[in-house]
Design a protein around this motif. Structure first.
Motif, mmCIF file in Angstrom:
data_model
loop_
_atom_site.group_PDB
_atom_site.id
_atom_site.type_symbol
_atom_site.label_atom_id
_atom_site.label_comp_id
_atom_site.label_asym_id
_atom_site.label_seq_id
_atom_site.Cartn_x
_atom_site.Cartn_y
_atom_site.Cartn_z
ATOM 1 N N PRO A 1 0.811 -1.222 0.000
ATOM 2 C CA PRO A 1 0.000 0.000 0.000
ATOM 3 C C PRO A 1 0.846 1.275 0.000
ATOM 4 N N LYS A 2 0.314 2.298 -0.635
ATOM 5 C CA LYS A 2 0.934 3.623 -0.635
ATOM 6 C C LYS A 2 -0.186 4.647 -0.571
ATOM 7 N N TYR A 3 0.165 5.832 -0.083
ATOM 8 C CA TYR A 3 -0.866 6.869 0.066
ATOM 9 C C TYR A 3 -0.221 8.241 -0.014
ATOM 10 N N CYS B 1 3.017 2.937 2.786
ATOM 11 C CA CYS B 1 2.350 3.188 4.070
ATOM 12 C C CYS B 1 1.843 1.899 4.697
ATOM 13 N N LEU C 1 -1.429 0.357 6.571
ATOM 14 C CA LEU C 1 -2.871 0.593 6.619
ATOM 15 C C LEU C 1 -3.454 -0.235 7.749
ATOM 16 N N ARG D 1 -2.350 2.065 -4.510
ATOM 17 C CA ARG D 1 -2.847 3.191 -3.719
ATOM 18 C C ARG D 1 -3.856 2.704 -2.674
ATOM 19 N N ALA D 2 -3.805 3.309 -1.515
ATOM 20 C CA ALA D 2 -4.630 2.876 -0.383
ATOM 21 C C ALA D 2 -6.117 2.990 -0.665
ATOM 22 N N THR D 3 -6.500 3.860 -1.605
ATOM 23 C CA THR D 3 -7.916 4.040 -1.932
ATOM 24 C C THR D 3 -8.378 3.127 -3.066
ATOM 25 N N LEU E 1 -8.110 -2.609 -1.867
ATOM 26 C CA LEU E 1 -7.777 -2.341 -0.461
ATOM 27 C C LEU E 1 -8.968 -1.765 0.296
ATOM 28 N N ALA F 1 -3.785 5.506 7.585
ATOM 29 C CA ALA F 1 -2.509 5.216 6.937
ATOM 30 C C ALA F 1 -1.387 5.815 7.776
ATOM 31 N N VAL G 1 -7.441 7.959 5.837
ATOM 32 C CA VAL G 1 -7.505 7.727 4.394
ATOM 33 C C VAL G 1 -8.796 8.326 3.858
#
Length: 231
Positions: free
Chosen positions: A153-155, A166, A168, A187-189, A193, A202, A214
């Motif tokens: 995950p990344k944000y 990141c 989560l 992406r975290a969104t 995810l 995050a 998030v």
């Protein structure tokens, strides 16, 4: 360490700026998705040549966290190697660094989708590891108390720069960022995810671990995306 302290399933954990997770009460350090020897695997399968330095950089960062925390247990949470053959191509110098890190402590290799079997290094090879209220595995399921990886995950804080790897987490689940130097991210969104979490937070990695809520994506859900992904 500039870490972020979080409470998860009645445990106190520290999300380190490097992307490692530290459980002080158990003296347990957890990292996910090292993807060691990725440049070798890419060259072998596609012929594309990448600078072959990611393994050394990843191991150096891991060694720094081990020196700082002095854990009694280290968990590598799956996809430690980019594939099982890549594990056999680790240089003698890098293998020596890994062996030195393992000395005197419990080392647990969790099976990932890239490395679904034992490798020729010391330690214990498991599909999942239970410790107190937590269970460590590579890919999240529906079990409360899960600590997992896989999704990288990344944000990015809206309007405040580029995305960072990141952590989560919500009340039931914690997903670690990829620790490897050559890993991408989801992406975290992303709907894959978003389907796993209820109002997640995050923790961004970098010089300092920073916790942010998030913000849900407004993008439409592409057909079939909720069935999962394979980073």
């Amino acid at each position: 360490m500039n870490a972020y302290t979080l409470t998860f399933c009645d445990t106190t954990l520290r999300a380190l700026p490097s992307g490692a997770l530290w459980w002080p009460d158990q003296r347990l350090l957890c990292v996910s998705d090292l993807h060691l020897c990725k440049s070798d695997r890419v060259a072998r399968r596609s012929g594309q040549m990448l600078p072959p330095y990611e393994t050394r950089e990843t191991l150096a960062r891991l060694a720094a966290d081990i020196t700082a925390c002095d854990p009694t247990t280290v968990i590598c949470l799956g996809d430690s190697f980019d594939d099982l053959l890549a594990a056999e191509t680790l240089s003698a110098e890098d293998a020596g660094s890994l062996t030195a890190m393992q000395a005197g402590r419990q080392w647990i290799w969790i099976e990932g989708n890239h490395d679904p079997g034992p490798v020729e290094f010391g330690g214990t090879h498991l599909a999942a590891y239970h410790c107190g209220p937590l269970v460590f595995r590579h890919i999240a399921t529906a079990q409360p108390g899960e600590v997992s990886g896989h999704y990288h995950p990344k944000y990015a804080i809206p309007g405040a720069g580029s995305a960072r790897p990141c952590f989560l987490f919500d009340r039931n689940r914690l997903i670690l960022p990829a620790f490897g130097a050559y890993t991408g991210g989801l992406r975290a969104t992303d709907p894959v995810l978003a389907a796993l979490f209820d109002r997640p937070c995050a923790v961004l990695t970098g010089k300092r671990a920073i916790a942010v809520p998030v913000t849900p994506s407004t993008r439409p859900v592409p057909p079939g995306r909720l069935r999962g992904s394979r980073p």
